[in-house]
Scaffold this motif. Sequence first.
Motif, PDB file in Angstrom:
ATOM      1  N   GLY A 165     -35.548 -91.469  32.176  1.00 24.96           N
ATOM      2  CA  GLY A 165     -35.690 -91.236  33.735  1.00 24.96           C
ATOM      3  C   GLY A 165     -35.453 -89.860  34.118  1.00 24.96           C
ATOM      4  N   ALA A 166     -34.749 -88.882  33.217  1.00 21.50           N
ATOM      5  CA  ALA A 166     -34.311 -87.594  33.706  1.00 21.50           C
ATOM      6  C   ALA A 166     -35.389 -86.660  33.320  1.00 21.50           C
ATOM      7  N   ALA A 167     -36.582 -87.109  32.560  1.00 22.17           N
ATOM      8  CA  ALA A 167     -37.495 -86.161  31.661  1.00 22.17           C
ATOM      9  C   ALA A 167     -38.412 -85.669  32.891  1.00 22.17           C
ATOM     10  N   THR A 168     -38.718 -86.224  34.059  1.00 17.21           N
ATOM     11  CA  THR A 168     -39.912 -85.675  34.765  1.00 17.21           C
ATOM     12  C   THR A 168     -39.147 -85.970  36.436  1.00 17.21           C
ATOM     13  N   LEU A 169     -39.836 -85.369  37.299  1.00 19.41           N
ATOM     14  CA  LEU A 169     -39.341 -85.136  38.668  1.00 19.41           C
ATOM     15  C   LEU A 169     -39.564 -86.855  39.435  1.00 19.41           C
ATOM     16  N   VAL A 170     -40.534 -87.679  38.788  1.00 18.07           N
ATOM     17  CA  VAL A 170     -40.562 -88.935  39.498  1.00 18.07           C
ATOM     18  C   VAL A 170     -40.075 -89.927  38.487  1.00 18.07           C
ATOM     19  N   GLY A 171     -39.244 -89.552  37.495  1.00 17.26           N
ATOM     20  CA  GLY A 171     -38.947 -90.849  36.491  1.00 17.26           C
ATOM     21  C   GLY A 171     -37.589 -91.650  37.010  1.00 17.26           C
ATOM     22  N   ASP A 172     -36.802 -91.130  37.852  1.00 14.79           N
ATOM     23  CA  ASP A 172     -35.666 -91.490  38.625  1.00 14.79           C
ATOM     24  C   ASP A 172     -35.305 -91.132  39.607  1.00 14.79           C
ATOM     25  N   THR A 173     -34.318 -91.823  40.203  1.00 18.52           N
ATOM     26  CA  THR A 173     -33.888 -91.522  41.623  1.00 18.52           C
ATOM     27  C   THR A 173     -33.125 -90.192  41.538  1.00 18.52           C
ATOM     28  N   THR A 174     -32.233 -89.926  40.523  1.00 13.32           N
ATOM     29  CA  THR A 174     -31.408 -89.000  40.222  1.00 13.32           C
ATOM     30  C   THR A 174     -32.147 -87.623  40.005  1.00 13.32           C
ATOM     31  N   SER A 175     -33.382 -87.828  39.385  1.00 14.28           N
ATOM     32  CA  SER A 175     -34.141 -86.797  39.064  1.00 14.28           C
ATOM     33  C   SER A 175     -34.809 -86.226  40.335  1.00 14.28           C
ATOM     34  N   ILE A 176     -35.218 -87.151  41.328  1.00 15.81           N
ATOM     35  CA  ILE A 176     -35.766 -86.653  42.397  1.00 15.81           C
ATOM     36  C   ILE A 176     -34.798 -85.995  43.356  1.00 15.81           C
ATOM     37  N   LEU A 177     -33.513 -86.486  43.167  1.00 11.54           N
ATOM     38  CA  LEU A 177     -32.486 -85.839  43.939  1.00 11.54           C
ATOM     39  C   LEU A 177     -32.332 -84.495  43.563  1.00 11.54           C
ATOM     40  N   LEU A 178     -32.279 -84.214  42.242  1.00 12.85           N
ATOM     41  CA  LEU A 178     -32.238 -82.838  41.548  1.00 12.85           C
ATOM     42  C   LEU A 178     -33.229 -81.956  42.022  1.00 12.85           C
ATOM     43  N   GLY A 179     -34.691 -82.284  41.852  1.00  9.13           N
ATOM     44  CA  GLY A 179     -35.659 -81.896  42.429  1.00  9.13           C
ATOM     45  C   GLY A 179     -35.506 -81.270  43.865  1.00  9.13           C
ATOM     46  N   GLY A 180     -35.225 -82.179  44.702  1.00  4.89           N
ATOM     47  CA  GLY A 180     -34.936 -81.902  46.188  1.00  4.89           C
ATOM     48  C   GLY A 180     -33.795 -80.985  46.169  1.00  4.89           C
ATOM     49  N   PHE A 181     -32.920 -80.918  45.623  1.00  2.02           N
ATOM     50  CA  PHE A 181     -31.590 -79.897  45.856  1.00  2.02           C
ATOM     51  C   PHE A 181     -31.872 -78.970  45.180  1.00  2.02           C
ATOM     52  N   ALA A 182     -32.466 -78.724  44.124  1.00  2.00           N
ATOM     53  CA  ALA A 182     -32.689 -77.161  43.416  1.00  2.00           C
ATOM     54  C   ALA A 182     -34.193 -77.117  43.796  1.00  2.00           C
ATOM     55  N   ASN A 183     -34.819 -77.498  44.700  1.00  2.00           N
ATOM     56  CA  ASN A 183     -36.196 -77.293  45.071  1.00  2.00           C
ATOM     57  C   ASN A 183     -37.049 -76.862  43.360  1.00  2.00           C
ATOM     58  N   MET A 184     -36.991 -77.767  42.731  1.00  2.00           N
ATOM     59  CA  MET A 184     -37.625 -77.819  41.448  1.00  2.00           C
ATOM     60  C   MET A 184     -38.971 -78.702  41.924  1.00  2.00           C
ATOM     61  N   ASN A 185     -40.039 -78.164  41.295  1.00  2.00           N
ATOM     62  CA  ASN A 185     -41.376 -79.020  41.615  1.00  2.00           C
ATOM     63  C   ASN A 185     -41.570 -79.785  40.159  1.00  2.00           C
ATOM     64  N   PHE A 186     -42.719 -80.435  40.115  1.00  2.00           N
ATOM     65  CA  PHE A 186     -42.929 -81.322  38.880  1.00  2.00           C
ATOM     66  C   PHE A 186     -43.208 -80.537  37.656  1.00  2.00           C
ATOM     67  N   MET A 187     -43.622 -79.376  37.729  1.00  2.00           N
ATOM     68  CA  MET A 187     -43.754 -78.708  36.420  1.00  2.00           C
ATOM     69  C   MET A 187     -42.710 -77.815  36.255  1.00  2.00           C
ATOM     70  N   GLU A 188     -41.847 -77.847  36.915  1.00  2.00           N
ATOM     71  CA  GLU A 188     -40.507 -77.099  36.395  1.00  2.00           C
ATOM     72  C   GLU A 188     -39.566 -77.931  35.821  1.00  2.00           C
ATOM     73  N   PHE A 189     -39.613 -79.159  35.644  1.00  3.51           N
ATOM     74  CA  PHE A 189     -39.025 -80.300  34.788  1.00  3.51           C
ATOM     75  C   PHE A 189     -39.688 -80.096  33.443  1.00  3.51           C
ATOM     76  N   PHE A 190     -40.753 -79.265  33.136  1.00  2.00           N
ATOM     77  CA  PHE A 190     -41.109 -79.037  31.784  1.00  2.00           C
ATOM     78  C   PHE A 190     -40.730 -77.451  31.515  1.00  2.00           C
ATOM     79  N   PHE A 191     -40.871 -76.510  32.257  1.00  2.00           N
ATOM     80  CA  PHE A 191     -40.643 -75.201  32.027  1.00  2.00           C
ATOM     81  C   PHE A 191     -40.236 -74.531  33.424  1.00  2.00           C
ATOM     82  N   PHE A 192     -38.794 -73.971  33.399  1.00  2.00           N
ATOM     83  CA  PHE A 192     -38.255 -73.533  34.622  1.00  2.00           C
ATOM     84  C   PHE A 192     -37.821 -72.201  34.245  1.00  2.00           C
ATOM     85  N   HIS A 193     -38.366 -71.292  35.042  1.00  2.00           N
ATOM     86  CA  HIS A 193     -37.882 -69.864  35.039  1.00  2.00           C
ATOM     87  C   HIS A 193     -38.328 -69.372  33.506  1.00  2.00           C
TER      88      HIS A 193
END
Length: 436
Positions: A148-176
């Motif tokens: 569930g943690a693998a992608t932005l839409v995989g789990d509610t916790t991932s969506i929470l992290l994406g929203g808080f850290a302003n991470m988009n879908f692709m940034e769950f694969f490569f970030f900075h």
Amino acid sequence: MIPALIVFIVTYVLMLSFQKYRPWIALGAAVVMLVLGALGLFEMTPLSALKAVDYNVLLMISATMCTVTLFIESRMPARLAELMMQKVPNVMWAVTALSLFAGVVSAFVDNVATLLMVAPVGLAISRRLKISPVPVLIAISVSSNLQGAATLVGDTTSILLGGFANMNFMEFFFFHGKPSIFWSTELGALASLLVLMFLFRGYKDKVDCAVETEVDDLVPSWLMIGTVLLLICMSFVPEPEKDGALKTLHGLRSGLSCVLFALIGLVRQSIKERSADPFRRAAKDMDRDTLLLLFGLFMVIEGIRAAGVIDAVAQLFHKAAGDNPFLLYVLIVGVSVVLSAFIDNIPYVATMLPVVQSIAALMGQDPTVFYFGLLTGATLGGNLTPIGASANITAIGILRKNGESVSSRDFLRIGVPFTLTAVLVGSAFIWLVWGM
């Protein structure tokens, strides 16, 4: 600060004691926080509370649930699982393949929904081979939680992290420019599959699985794929420099993308059936409790932030770890695993994200490694116990409905080695990439 802290602790105790009423407890606590703010104990107004709600997160969760409902109704997941079963030589590989399939699906679909898709196939194979379905469904359950943690839409916790850290879908694969949490999750998944193969090494019976499920509607599958593709495209949309409607829409772009495909699917299905039943079914299957819970929690967390509780907790973590970022990372991962084994990881992650941000600021560190450690520990920790994750509770319920008894020992025999292996491998990768 003390009144806000007391409200928060009481809220958590009540949510643990009366899980059926968690949304209403969270909403009630939000009202209490607003009253304390109105009394001048800290600075919080109804407007600031509403602004603290992450509407993008709520839109993503609710819309994805609707699309998943259509996807399940199409019976595509069951057919894919049956096709996979034709390719495996024995039960050990069948359980491993089903678990891997559940994990891959859960990277894009809610964990409980994934379990409901794959569990019937596991039950059918167990009955056909006259083996106990208990370990089979437990393996599927813990695997559906893992990715569930693998992608932005995989789990509610991932969506929470994406929203808080302003991470988009692709940034769950490569970030900075570095490998992101997707890769640590997949490494953990591969390591945990070896654990399953060892645990099921004695299951050598051959598998005879016919492909019986017919799929007469491919559109829901395309809608799932379209949602993911649009989320990827939205990742490249630049943020407007000036505040205004365009900047607001940019902040909601992921949620609106999910809403678009959900509406296309529901409207099409309603036209096809010539009724509004698809909307009613989607509304019935939607996890309104989670949406209300999050709505209330966003406000509660804003209350404890305004009262200074989050900064105080961050100071405690900082004191425990000193200026050693590795010790802090291990502490965050370890505490997250232990607590998530007994409490719901959604309110835990929602609460801890601002705490982790504050701790990183105190240490002068980039918070990314701590965010990823938090998500890894909180997502996987639920697999330590039968009550640690909704998918585990659901799996045990399915087994009991089918006349099977499930002991804690049955679950722990698979859950403990599976979880510890995945956590150690995944968190080690995160530290090597982001912490050193």
